[in-house]
Motif scaffolding. Structure first.
Motif, PDB file in Angstrom:
ATOM      1  N   ALA A   1       4.457   9.763   2.968  1.00  0.00           N
ATOM      2  CA  ALA A   1       4.930  10.324   4.239  1.00  0.00           C
ATOM      3  C   ALA A   1       3.764  10.551   5.199  1.00  0.00           C
ATOM      4  CB  ALA A   1       5.689  11.625   3.983  1.00  0.00           C
ATOM      5  N   ASP A   2       2.635  11.041   4.674  1.00  0.00           N
ATOM      6  CA  ASP A   2       1.450  11.240   5.513  1.00  0.00           C
ATOM      7  C   ASP A   2       0.929   9.910   6.042  1.00  0.00           C
ATOM      8  OD1 ASP A   2       1.596  13.961   5.036  1.00  0.00           O
ATOM      9  OD2 ASP A   2      -0.018  13.962   3.533  1.00  0.00           O
TER      10      ASP A   2
ATOM     11  N   VAL B   1       0.846  -1.202   0.000  1.00  0.00           N
ATOM     12  CA  VAL B   1       0.000   0.000   0.000  1.00  0.00           C
ATOM     13  C   VAL B   1       0.878   1.247   0.000  1.00  0.00           C
ATOM     14  CG1 VAL B   1      -1.617   1.359   1.400  1.00  0.00           C
ATOM     15  CG2 VAL B   1      -2.017  -1.096   1.078  1.00  0.00           C
ATOM     16  N   LEU B   2       1.872   1.272   0.883  1.00  0.00           N
ATOM     17  CA  LEU B   2       2.744   2.446   0.973  1.00  0.00           C
ATOM     18  C   LEU B   2       3.561   2.653  -0.292  1.00  0.00           C
ATOM     19  CD1 LEU B   2       3.969   2.074   4.673  1.00  0.00           C
ATOM     20  CD2 LEU B   2       2.302   3.741   3.771  1.00  0.00           C
ATOM     21  N   GLU B   3       4.058   1.574  -0.891  1.00  0.00           N
ATOM     22  CA  GLU B   3       4.857   1.694  -2.117  1.00  0.00           C
ATOM     23  C   GLU B   3       4.055   2.273  -3.268  1.00  0.00           C
ATOM     24  OE1 GLU B   3       6.401  -2.225  -2.817  1.00  0.00           O
ATOM     25  OE2 GLU B   3       7.779  -2.099  -1.111  1.00  0.00           O
ATOM     26  N   ALA B   4       2.747   2.037  -3.267  1.00  0.00           N
ATOM     27  CA  ALA B   4       1.894   2.511  -4.364  1.00  0.00           C
ATOM     28  C   ALA B   4       1.545   3.994  -4.240  1.00  0.00           C
ATOM     29  CB  ALA B   4       0.611   1.683  -4.406  1.00  0.00           C
ATOM     30  N   LEU B   5       1.845   4.609  -3.111  1.00  0.00           N
ATOM     31  CA  LEU B   5       1.489   6.013  -2.894  1.00  0.00           C
ATOM     32  C   LEU B   5       2.567   6.956  -3.409  1.00  0.00           C
ATOM     33  CD1 LEU B   5       0.198   5.745   0.798  1.00  0.00           C
ATOM     34  CD2 LEU B   5      -1.186   5.932  -1.287  1.00  0.00           C
ATOM     35  N   PRO B   6       2.158   8.140  -3.873  1.00  0.00           N
ATOM     36  CA  PRO B   6       3.142   9.176  -4.206  1.00  0.00           C
ATOM     37  C   PRO B   6       3.901   9.574  -2.935  1.00  0.00           C
ATOM     38  CG  PRO B   6       0.938   9.789  -4.969  1.00  0.00           C
ATOM     39  CD  PRO B   6       0.792   8.558  -4.135  1.00  0.00           C
ATOM     40  N   ASP B   7       5.118  10.092  -3.095  1.00  0.00           N
ATOM     41  CA  ASP B   7       5.993  10.380  -1.958  1.00  0.00           C
ATOM     42  C   ASP B   7       5.326  11.192  -0.849  1.00  0.00           C
ATOM     43  OD1 ASP B   7       8.045   8.943  -3.051  1.00  0.00           O
ATOM     44  OD2 ASP B   7       9.053  10.685  -3.916  1.00  0.00           O
ATOM     45  N   GLY B   8       4.669  12.292  -1.179  1.00  0.00           N
ATOM     46  CA  GLY B   8       4.034  13.138  -0.164  1.00  0.00           C
ATOM     47  C   GLY B   8       2.934  12.405   0.575  1.00  0.00           C
TER      48      GLY B   8
ATOM     49  N   GLU C   1       0.562   8.626   9.933  1.00  0.00           N
ATOM     50  CA  GLU C   1      -0.709   8.158  10.503  1.00  0.00           C
ATOM     51  C   GLU C   1      -0.574   6.743  11.069  1.00  0.00           C
ATOM     52  OE1 GLU C   1      -4.191   8.781   7.975  1.00  0.00           O
ATOM     53  OE2 GLU C   1      -3.059  10.346   6.957  1.00  0.00           O
ATOM     54  N   LEU C   2       0.149   5.887  10.357  1.00  0.00           N
ATOM     55  CA  LEU C   2       0.360   4.522  10.847  1.00  0.00           C
ATOM     56  C   LEU C   2       1.205   4.522  12.110  1.00  0.00           C
ATOM     57  CD1 LEU C   2       0.907   2.699   7.456  1.00  0.00           C
ATOM     58  CD2 LEU C   2      -0.953   2.258   9.080  1.00  0.00           C
ATOM     59  N   GLU C   3       2.236   5.368  12.145  1.00  0.00           N
ATOM     60  CA  GLU C   3       3.061   5.470  13.355  1.00  0.00           C
ATOM     61  C   GLU C   3       2.209   5.879  14.549  1.00  0.00           C
ATOM     62  OE1 GLU C   3       5.983   8.318  12.029  1.00  0.00           O
ATOM     63  OE2 GLU C   3       7.483   6.763  11.773  1.00  0.00           O
ATOM     64  N   ALA C   4       1.318   6.838  14.352  1.00  0.00           N
ATOM     65  CA  ALA C   4       0.456   7.301  15.444  1.00  0.00           C
ATOM     66  C   ALA C   4      -0.478   6.177  15.905  1.00  0.00           C
ATOM     67  CB  ALA C   4      -0.355   8.521  14.991  1.00  0.00           C
TER      68      ALA C   4
END
Length: 143
Positions: free
Chosen positions: A92-93, A82-89, A97-100
């Motif tokens: 990071a968001d 999922v994360l790899e498919a997202l644009p860089d910005g 959110e996952l860290e939180a």
């Protein structure tokens, strides 16, 4: 936290949250975060989370440990994709959110009587004569 690290931590948080009082709130928030705000994708993530909970609920003893490790790895791989498919910005968001969410689950685990770090549980595991004994248990891999 790097994407791989947050994905691994998220996989562990999913397994830890299943069967706890926090599961419903964790499940809903996790689906929204991993679904990236898309209603249909979030619904699919809810179904995936429910399947994980069902598999873990049916397992017991040593089987639950094995199933938990498999589910943890499956969630890690899924979130990495999922994360790899997202644009860089956006990535990071999503990582933030996952860290939180992971940190919130860690706090819940600690206030619930213990803390999982990797495959190690640190917390109260036995009561004797009104005194609590502190014990460290290693599940699977030690290190």
């Amino acid at each position: 936290m790097l994407a791989e690290g947050v994905a691994a931590a998220f996989g562990l948080a999913v397994v830890q949250a299943v069967g706890t009082d926090a599961w419903s709130a964790f499940r809903d928030r996790a689906a929204r975060v991993v679904g990236r705000g898309d209603g249909e994708t979030a619904r699919v993530e809810l179904e995936r989370l429910d399947r994980t909970a069902s598999v873990l609920d049916r397992a017991d003893g040593a089987e639950r440990e094995r199933v938990g490790l498999r589910q943890e790895g499956a969630w890690q791989a899924h979130v990495e994709r999922v994360l790899e498919a997202l644009p860089d910005g956006e990535r990071a968001d999503a990582v933030a959110e996952l860290e939180a969410l992971v940190e919130e689950q860690r706090r819940r685990s600690r206030t619930g009587g213990g803390d999982f770090s990797g495959n190690v549980f640190h917390g109260t595991t036995a009561a004797q004569g009104g005194q609590y004994n502190h014990q460290t248990n290693y599940f699977g891999r030690k290190g």
